[in-house]
Scaffold this active site. Structure first.
Site, PDB file in Angstrom:
ATOM      1  N   CYS A 121       0.845  -1.183   0.000  1.00  0.00           N
ATOM      2  CA  CYS A 121       0.000   0.000   0.000  1.00  0.00           C
ATOM      3  C   CYS A 121       0.885   1.238   0.000  1.00  0.00           C
ATOM      4  CB  CYS A 121      -0.912  -0.013   1.226  1.00  0.00           C
ATOM      5  SG  CYS A 121      -1.911   1.477   1.391  1.00  0.00           S
ATOM      6  N   CYS A 124       0.217   3.340   3.575  1.00  0.00           N
ATOM      7  CA  CYS A 124       0.686   2.885   4.894  1.00  0.00           C
ATOM      8  C   CYS A 124       1.871   1.918   4.813  1.00  0.00           C
ATOM      9  CB  CYS A 124      -0.444   2.244   5.684  1.00  0.00           C
ATOM     10  SG  CYS A 124      -0.978   0.640   5.053  1.00  0.00           S
ATOM     11  N   CYS A 145      -1.374 -10.846  -7.330  1.00  0.00           N
ATOM     12  CA  CYS A 145      -1.750 -11.937  -6.435  1.00  0.00           C
ATOM     13  C   CYS A 145      -1.720 -11.377  -5.003  1.00  0.00           C
ATOM     14  CB  CYS A 145      -0.756 -13.079  -6.615  1.00  0.00           C
ATOM     15  SG  CYS A 145      -1.190 -14.566  -5.735  1.00  0.00           S
TER      16      CYS A 145
END
Length: 157
Positions: A121, A124, A145
């Site tokens: 991400c 974060c 995946c």
């Protein structure tokens, strides 16, 4: 001979201090202590998102979720993948042929002795999974995946 040994020792000493061996600590928009992450996330989500672990295949209810909506980061709610880009790869993990640009960041993972393209991400830094070049050829050819425990599904209204 003594000078040669000292010279070789000095070269070895300085080469071990190269910048290639230093890891850069990246800061993210959402940053918390380990204790804060552990309080917020389930044990498995913490293991995957914060320790770069992997959930067992075929264990995520999101693997066979075909509803319309968006998949967001379990840790910070950043939108990561759209349902229209999800496909059944047969791998046992939720798979997508593309990410929401700018919300997923990439790096290298060499833990298995070879290099894989890791995804995390961008907000974060949570570990999501890996991207491979064996996805649908009629779209992007990519297979993102993703660990289902790293995602939260928000249905379309």
């Amino acid at each position: 001979m003594k000078k040669l040994i000292i010279f070789c020792f000095a070269i070895t000493l300085f080469s071990c201090n190269s910048s290639a061996q230093k890891t850069e600590q990246k800061t993210f928009e959402v940053s918390k202590t380990d204790a804060e992450w552990k309080a917020q996330l389930s044990e498995m989500a913490y293991y995957v998102l914060r320790e770069a672990g992997t959930e067992r295949p075929f264990t995520s209810p999101l693997n066979k979720n075909y509803k319309k909506g968006v998949y967001v980061c379990e840790a910070c709610d950043t939108p990561l993948f759209k349902s229209e880009h999800k496909f059944d790869s047969g791998s046992g993990w939720p798979s997508f042929d593309r990410e929401i640009k700018g919300n997923v960041a990439f790096g290298s993972d060499n833990k298995l002795g070879y290099s894989r393209d890791e995804e995390h991400c961008a907000t974060c830094g949570g570990h999501l999974g890996h991207v491979f070049n064996d996805g649908p050829r009629d779209t992007t050819g990519k297979r993102h995946c993703i660990n289902g425990v790293a995602l939260k599904f928000i249905p379309k209204e």
